[in-house]
Design a protein around this motif. Sequence first.
Motif: not given
Lengths: 224, 219
Positions: B181-188
């Motif tokens: 998810y971090a790689i895809e740039g999904i928010a906190f």
Amino acid sequence: MKNAWKILAVVLLVYTIVAGFLAPVPNLAILRETIRNLFFHVSMWFSMMTLQTISLYHSVRYLGKSDEKNDWVAAESVHVSILFGTLGLITGSIWARYTWGAWWTNDPQLNGAAITMLSYLAYVLLRKSIDDDQKRARISAVYNIFAYVMMVVFIGIIPRLTSVDSLHPGKGGNPGFNIYDLKSNSLRMIFYPAVLGWILLSTWIMTLRIRMKKIEQTLNRYEK
Amino acid sequence: MLFKQFKALLIKEIKLEFRNMYALNGVLLYVVSTVFVCYLSFKHIAEPRAWNSLFWIIMLFASIHAISKSFMQDSKGLLLYYYSIASPGAVILSKITYNVLLMILLSLICYGCYSLFIGNSVINQELFMSSLILGSIGISSILSLISAIAAKANSNFGLMAVLSFPVLMPLILTLIRVSNYAIEGIAFSVVYKYLLVLSLLDLISLTLACLLFPYLWKD
């Protein structure tokens, strides 16, 4: 009548095998006659988990009381649970080949089963690597408890997190057997006795192995 | 009392590490050379999922390598000495804390090297960092206990790896998911529940390690 449950096990399993292969079952697309695998494959997992829970209970008891009998039960339950897990994997794999088209699929339940088998095989390996009886019992009890909790976490939490849904009937939007079975109860009439029968059989094998262990211990004592 | 023992043992661990630097350097070199071997064989990984999986596989092996020493290097006499002066809780907590610090350092260096050689496609850096830190805590607590078990079995790296793979799996799979998810740039705000699950896993493994260690301890 101490052994009534053994007679019950035999009766239930004879019933399971005869009725499981001969009784009429709902005729469904793709599944067809492979639906009978429900009585054999699914009950293997029930037996495996029952034995593992017995093993957990005795490991916790061992840490409290240091009674070697608890250790025997814990170890032999794991040995028999590995046998039943292997049978579950084989029956499941053959079934999957004919219904899903592959021996192994990326399914949360399959991965959970594989991890469970790996951790209990590691438990057996750990037992083999320690010579001293008491030390072996205590250390393997600790690993057993740790592995069981992690296994419950793996089976209980991880599938809810993954985006890949299980292909299993009753999971991930697939209809479960209970939906087909509402009218006739024909599956349920065999499935519940089958689960009980296999659990009793696995417990029976476990008690036999414990008796073997006792005899071995006694023989060892006399040889010395 | 417990805290005093814990502090003394932790300081001793860190001092011992800085005195010879052998273990620390060994582990760091292990990570750097593994990353370099991966670089030589892959050059560049465009596919984010493969990038992520490779990173966590390197971390998995490096962490087992790093933490396997934590109980094996202590001699029997030294352990007996601890037994007479400290409570088991203080011993395991100090080991875990030291390993958490080691793992955070290790994962940051691994992440740096990996980004330098193989490339970095992480969009949400904060999320990736928090997965690294939460991962370090969980991995350290699980592996510290397994290391104590393997040390009692007088055993080698092989047994340590076999024992730890199945119990690490829930944690590693959740970590891989969060860092994806971090790689895809999904928010906190969308993935906070995964971080919650990670913290829960950390808590479970920490509690189990502290509860079970006293039983390994008495000989």
